[in-house]
Design a protein around this motif. Structure first.
Motif, PDB file in Angstrom:
ATOM      1  N   ALA A   1       2.746 -12.085  42.901  1.00 59.25           N
ATOM      2  CA  ALA A   1       1.882 -12.916  43.744  1.00 59.25           C
ATOM      3  C   ALA A   1       0.441 -12.429  43.634  1.00 59.25           C
ATOM      4  O   ALA A   1       0.185 -11.242  43.381  1.00 59.25           O
ATOM      5  N   PHE A   2      -0.488 -13.357  43.836  1.00 62.65           N
ATOM      6  CA  PHE A   2      -1.915 -13.038  43.830  1.00 62.65           C
ATOM      7  C   PHE A   2      -2.571 -13.495  45.142  1.00 62.65           C
ATOM      8  O   PHE A   2      -2.253 -14.579  45.658  1.00 62.65           O
ATOM      9  N   PHE A   3      -3.499 -12.675  45.621  1.00 65.76           N
ATOM     10  CA  PHE A   3      -4.467 -13.133  46.616  1.00 65.76           C
ATOM     11  C   PHE A   3      -5.783 -13.367  45.887  1.00 65.76           C
ATOM     12  O   PHE A   3      -6.258 -12.491  45.164  1.00 65.76           O
TER      13      PHE A   3
ATOM     14  N   ILE B   1       4.852 -17.078  39.800  1.00 66.09           N
ATOM     15  CA  ILE B   1       3.785 -16.349  40.515  1.00 66.09           C
ATOM     16  C   ILE B   1       3.288 -17.203  41.684  1.00 66.09           C
ATOM     17  O   ILE B   1       2.985 -18.392  41.509  1.00 66.09           O
ATOM     18  N   SER B   2       3.222 -16.592  42.860  1.00 65.83           N
ATOM     19  CA  SER B   2       2.650 -17.250  44.035  1.00 65.83           C
ATOM     20  C   SER B   2       1.155 -16.943  44.104  1.00 65.83           C
ATOM     21  O   SER B   2       0.715 -15.869  43.672  1.00 65.83           O
TER      22      SER B   2
ATOM     23  N   HIS C   1       1.880 -12.943  54.846  1.00 66.53           N
ATOM     24  CA  HIS C   1       2.619 -14.133  54.414  1.00 66.53           C
ATOM     25  C   HIS C   1       3.381 -13.857  53.122  1.00 66.53           C
ATOM     26  O   HIS C   1       4.571 -14.196  53.006  1.00 66.53           O
ATOM     27  N   LEU C   2       2.714 -13.233  52.159  1.00 69.87           N
ATOM     28  CA  LEU C   2       3.371 -12.932  50.878  1.00 69.87           C
ATOM     29  C   LEU C   2       4.498 -11.910  51.056  1.00 69.87           C
ATOM     30  O   LEU C   2       5.561 -12.025  50.441  1.00 69.87           O
TER      31      LEU C   2
ATOM     32  N   THR D   1       2.964 -20.982  47.201  1.00 69.32           N
ATOM     33  CA  THR D   1       3.651 -19.730  47.498  1.00 69.32           C
ATOM     34  C   THR D   1       5.115 -20.019  47.769  1.00 69.32           C
ATOM     35  O   THR D   1       5.460 -21.065  48.343  1.00 69.32           O
ATOM     36  N   ALA D   2       5.976 -19.093  47.338  1.00 68.26           N
ATOM     37  CA  ALA D   2       7.425 -19.254  47.548  1.00 68.26           C
ATOM     38  C   ALA D   2       8.068 -17.883  47.517  1.00 68.26           C
ATOM     39  O   ALA D   2       7.425 -16.882  47.172  1.00 68.26           O
ATOM     40  N   ARG D   3       9.331 -17.832  47.894  1.00 60.48           N
ATOM     41  CA  ARG D   3      10.057 -16.563  47.864  1.00 60.48           C
ATOM     42  C   ARG D   3      10.105 -16.004  46.449  1.00 60.48           C
ATOM     43  O   ARG D   3      10.221 -16.746  45.492  1.00 60.48           O
ATOM     44  N   VAL D   4      10.015 -14.686  46.377  1.00 58.10           N
ATOM     45  CA  VAL D   4       9.980 -14.030  45.072  1.00 58.10           C
ATOM     46  C   VAL D   4      11.289 -14.307  44.346  1.00 58.10           C
ATOM     47  O   VAL D   4      12.362 -14.331  44.956  1.00 58.10           O
TER      48      VAL D   4
END
Length: 336
Positions: free
Chosen positions: A244-246, A271-272, A172-173, A333-336
C-alpha cells in the motif's frame, strides 16, 4: 454619517465616495486613500438595498506563489478556499479584494499593501518561502495565514491538520491488514508536505511498523511529473514495492496509479493507494480514489473570521487553528 456628508468632508462628489466604497476605477490613489481614511474614522457602515450589512471595512486576499506548481495545479483547492474567504467577508460586511504576489515582486507588493486602504490580509502561504519572512514582517496590517502553519512564527494561521490526517490514513491501511506501507513523497517540499512526511514517519513508528526507505518514492508534484518519476522508479533494477502507498496529495496519487497500471499492477488488488485533498477528479478515477477530505471552504471562512477579530483587537493572542481532515473510503484501497 451618510455618503453625502463624507463627500463634503473629503471635498469630493458623492459619486466619488460611491466609487471608492465599491472599489470602482476612476479615482486617484491619493483621493481613494483620503476617502477611506474618513470612512474608517467616521465608523460609516454602508447598507445595501436589501438591508444586508455592507462595507464595514476592506480586507485583501493575497495569493503567494513561489513555484506555482502546487497553487496553480490544484485549482479546486484554491477555488474552494476563495469561496470560503468570499463568504466570510460578505457575512461579516467586509469588502474583499484579491492580489497575486511572487518571490520576485513580493517586496514591492508588501510596500504597496502598506499604503492601500485595507484593514487586514488573508495570506495564502501554501508555497511561502521563509527566506521572504523579513519582507512579510514589514507589512503593518493584521494578517492571518492560510494553508501554512507558520511554525515558530508569530502569525495567526488556519491550516489542515496534516499530521493527524496521515495518522488516519495509515490506520485505515493497517485496518485492511497492510504491514508494508510506502510513501509517494513530493520532491517539492512545502510546509504541508513536510508535515505529512513527519506524520508518516511517526505513524509508522507509533504503530511499530517498518519504515523501509525502499518504499519511499520521490515524485514531482504535478500529474505529468508524478507519472514520469513513478514510471522511472518502477523500471529500476530490484525495485521493491509495498502492499500500500500513502500519497502526499491526490495529484501525485493519480500520476503514480497511472504508472503502476502501465506496469501491469492492479489497484487495489495488488497495491492500495490513499491520497490527500479529495479533489473532484478522485471520484472519476478508475478506481475512485480513497483520500483525506479537507474542509477547504471552511478554512477560508475561518481565516476571515479570525482576521476580523484581529482587526477589532490587534494586540490579541496568536491562534493556530487546525482543521481535521476526514477519511473518504473509495475503491483504491482493499484488504491485503
Amino acid at each position: 454619517m451618510n455618503i453625502k456628508q463624507i463627500a463634503q468632508i473629503a471635498k469630493v462628489s458623492p459619486a466619488t465616495v460611491s466609487l471608492v466604497l465599491n472599489d470602482r476605477p476612476g479615482v486617484s490613489q491619493q483621493t481613494r486613500q483620503k476617502v477611506w481614511q474618513i470612512i474608517k474614522e467616521s465608523g460609516y457602515v454602508a447598507r445595501r438595498q436589501n438591508g444586508e450589512m455592507g462595507v464595514k471595512g476592506n480586507i485583501c486576499f493575497v495569493r503567494y506563489k513561489k513555484e506555482g506548481m502546487v497553487v496553480e495545479r490544484n485549482g479546486d483547492f484554491i477555488t474552494r478556499v476563495i469561496d470560503g474567504v468570499e463568504f466570510g467577508a460578505r457575512k461579516l460586511g467586509y469588502h474583499l479584494t484579491m492580489t497575486n504576489v511572487t518571490n520576485e515582486n513580493f517586496a514591492d507588493a508588501a510596500n504597496k499593501l502598506n499604503h492601500e486602504p485595507i484593514d487586514g490580509i488573508v495570506f495564502l502561504g501554501t508555497e511561502f518561502d521563509f527566506d521572504q519572512l523579513p519582507i512579510l514582517n514589514k507589512i503593518r496590517l493584521p494578517i492571518v495565514v492560510l494553508d501554512n502553519q507558520f511554525t515558530h512564527c508569530e502569525y495567526d494561521a488556519v491550516v489542515m491538520d496534516n499530521v493527524d490526517g496521515v495518522f488516519n490514513a495509515i490506520e485505515h491501511l493497517m485496518g485492511l491488514g497492510h504491514k508494508r506501507i510506502g510513501h509517494l513523497k513530493s520532491s517539492l517540499q512545502i510546509s504541508n508536505f513536510a508535515q505529512r512526511n513527519f506524520g508518516f514517519v511517526h505513524a509508522l513508528e507509533h504503530y511499530n511498523m517498518e519504515d523501509n526507505p525502499a518504499y519511499t518514492f520521490l515524485l514531482g508534484p504535478t500529474l505529468e511529473n508524478a507519472f514520469e518519476d513513478m514510471k522511472r522508479h518502477l523500471e529500476e533494477p530490484g525495485c521493491q514495492l509495498p502492499t500500500a502507498f500513502f500519497a502526499d496529495n491526490d495529484v501525485i496519487a493519480l500520476g503514480a496509479i497511472k504508472a503502476l497500471k502501465l506496469k501491469g499492477l492492479r489497484i487495489p488488488q495488488d497495491i492500495s493507494v490513499v491520497g490527500f485533498d479529495d479533489l473532484p477528479f478522485g471520484t472519476m478515477m478508475e478506481p475512485p480514489l480513497t483520500t483525506m477530505r479537507i474542509l477547504k471552504k471552511r478554512m477560508g471562512q475561518l481565516a476571515v473570521e479570525r482576521l476580523a477579530a484581529k482587526i477589532d483587537v490587534p494586540a490579541g493572542e496568536i491562534l493556530k487553528i487546525l482543521i481535521e481532515p476526514k477519511l473518504v473510503v473509495r475503491e483504491s484501497t482493499a484488504r491485503v
